[in-house]
Design a protein around this motif. Structure first.
Motif, short mmCIF file in Angstrom:
data_model
loop_
_atom_site.label_atom_id
_atom_site.label_comp_id
_atom_site.label_asym_id
_atom_site.label_seq_id
_atom_site.Cartn_x
_atom_site.Cartn_y
_atom_site.Cartn_z
N ARG A 1 1.35 6.68 -6.79
CA ARG A 1 0.23 7.58 -7.08
C ARG A 1 0.66 9.04 -6.89
NH1 ARG A 1 -5.52 7.10 -3.96
NH2 ARG A 1 -5.75 5.23 -5.21
N ALA B 1 0.83 -1.20 0.00
CA ALA B 1 0.00 0.00 0.00
C ALA B 1 0.87 1.25 0.00
CB ALA B 1 -0.93 -0.01 1.21
N ALA C 1 2.27 1.73 -3.40
CA ALA C 1 1.25 2.18 -4.35
C ALA C 1 0.91 3.65 -4.13
CB ALA C 1 -0.01 1.32 -4.22
N LEU C 2 0.86 4.07 -2.88
CA LEU C 2 0.60 5.48 -2.59
C LEU C 2 1.75 6.35 -3.11
CD1 LEU C 2 -0.86 5.26 1.02
CD2 LEU C 2 -2.10 5.91 -1.05
#
Lengths: 357, 357
Positions: B351, B344, B347-348
């Motif tokens: 992003r 996570a 992925a953040l």
């Protein structure tokens, strides 16, 4: 053919919607939220009756606390508003509808609608209204019977009686929330529909029935309208006189007691979005069964409803969960248990009271 | 008996701790958080060596970004600090330990400890230090071998060799993170311990081993210390010279290569709190198996770890879930899968980069 009769929509915006906490809160109840698309449920309700060949601009009955937001939302949707009646206090649906009926002309046909329901098939709704209209003009109080999609125990049901011309029926009985077996029998029998709280009637007929079956409400609302203040498209009934009205639902005060009650069945993709589970059910999900909105990162996540407002939600490896962030809170509840949100809201209320004490 | 030899604790505070996101973030890494009680893991680590009959005030090696917070936390804990060495850049543990070794006198005995581990049985730790001390005085580089509680595949292992006087052993081999079957065999065999990154040695012995096995690190760190600036209890090594050092762990750069490496087994209730699952495991849970902290309402909730900081968490009917609110984020991951937090965080990060591009 003569000119089509025009109907005055009456949109009831009194609900608090605590079942959709934490997104829905008293200052921003369910009908003012964009739950199923870019527009709020109130905006969608108002758009449903913008055909001026059939509908007048609507009357909205709402709390004064939401007046500005309601006017802003209707303007943003390009929807007209003939009058905003500000309920001086919450007295359930019979007094709320009576406010609109007293304001209307005796001969006006009123289409009463909650402000927080989804109708996916608006053509079906329009067709049902065309069936109901001649009945209303003949003095029937018409309810719309929602095609039941499952043996729901959380709704009231309407049992169809004798056929009426055009596709409607006399109402044989209103049935309060049934047990599971009864609900299953209703679904199998094909003679019961859900009571969605949508009505069509002539103002004078409703007022007459109210006077007969709920004279206290009739008197209190009539007096509050006589003492009302009107300004800038808003009507504020007299606060003390309205407060004297009993708080009763229209079903209990009028529909279950009056004669000449009709039901027009309609299968229109209806949902009251009465829970987070209902929203997940009706929404357009992704390939993994997720309905996701707002600031959310979901990895390897399936069959979830996740909404992030104000707080970013990061879910990893999660299944069958409802996660709603709004304001300063995040709610987490398994899918299928979202009716338990009430428990949480009540517990938070008790905690707040203890904190104050 | 003569006066007890005093040991200089060297506390390494360089970790980022992204596995405990969203509570642990670069500006507030794991060791500075109160995860297992009222005090941070750094404060607990410093308290562990406050016995002045055995320990000098510690040297802490840390990022400059955390200097103020570290000094504040140590003062709040009433723990002394002899020197705060500010790592000019992150170069892993070999250069970090070398900084302290160069600052110390040749003859000083250093106890190197990560700043973010839990030790529940401090008596056992003290007893192991007493076994290790004579070995260190004889020129051994001593590691502490943590009693393995499960066939963990995420840690390195140390295989015991020949017995040394007092309860220690020569190290036969360092084993990198093993496969499941190998880890199970280690646990069954009783000759392997976890490598917890805790060491005891004489400064001169470490520097000599570093010079032999990692001369680039030795040269870069020596030069950076020669050019260091000292003020107000802080030491800032020369930035450019330190940056020239390879980034290597002390295990890889020194321990796995040098001679005279000893292991002292110790069973001290150790945990590196390397994941939210680990925190749930070591924490004091309520009768329903929940470990709950902060602003949380949990109804009918079992075997969960829930922490609410900044955002209130309301959980209803939830089981076996980890829910962590901190900053502007909420993490939700099933218990047993908390190592996936890295996915996570990565992925953040991607992003955020895409958002910048």
């Amino acid at each position: 053919m003569g000119e089509a009769r025009r109907i005055i929509p009456v949109i009831l915006s009194g609900g608090a919607g605590s079942r959709l906490w934490p997104l829905s809160i008293p200052t921003r109840p369910k009908q003012l939220l964009a739950l199923t698309g870019a527009e709020s449920m109130l905006q969608q309700t108002a758009r449903r009756v913008t055909d001026r060949t059939r509908f007048e601009a609507p009357i909205i009955v709402a709390s004064a606390a939401h007046a500005n937001e309601i006017e802003t939302q209707l303007a943003a949707a390009g929807a007209a508003l003939s009058l905003l009646i500000l309920e001086p206090s919450a007295r359930s649906t019979a007094p709320a509808i009576a406010l609109a009926a007293f304001v209307a002309a005796s001969d006006d046909i009123l289409l009463v609608m909650p402000s927080d329901h989804v109708v996916k098939d608006e053509e079906a709704f329009r067709a049902a209204i065309e069936i109901a209209l001649p009945l209303a003009e003949q003095g029937w109080l018409v309810t719309f019977g929602i095609a039941p999609g499952r043996p729901e125990t959380g709704y009231g049901y309407i049992e169809r009686g004798a056929d009426l011309p055009g596709g409607g029926h006399e109402v044989k009985a209103f049935v309060e929330k049934p047990k599971r077996e009864a609900a299953a029998a209703f679904l199998a029998g094909g003679r019961h529909d859900w009571n969605g709280g949508i009505f069509l009637f002539r103002a004078a007929d409703f007022i007459a029935a109210l006077q007969t079956h709920a004279p206290d409400i009739h008197a209190a609302v009539a007096a509050s309208i006589a003492g009302a203040i009107r300004s800038d498209g808003r009507l504020l009934p007299d606060v003390d006189r309205f407060a004297a009205s009993p708080s009763l639902s229209v079903d209990y005060a009028v529909m279950e007691k009056a004669g000449r009650i009709a039901v027009v069945p309609v299968d229109m993709g209806w949902s009251d979005v009465g829970s987070w589970d209902a929203l997940h059910e009706i929404g357009a999900k992704d390939g993994r069964g997720n309905l996701i909105a707002g600031d959310v990162l979901a990895l390897d996540t399936r069959n979830c409803l996740i909404r992030g407002e104000g707080t970013r939600i990061v879910a990893v490896g999660v299944e069958d969960l409802i996660v709603i962030a709004a304001g300063d809170s995040v709610l987490i509840v398994p899918r299928g248990q979202s009716q338990r949100v009430r428990e949480a809201v009540e517990a938070l209320g008790r905690r707040a009271e203890e904190g104050d004490g």
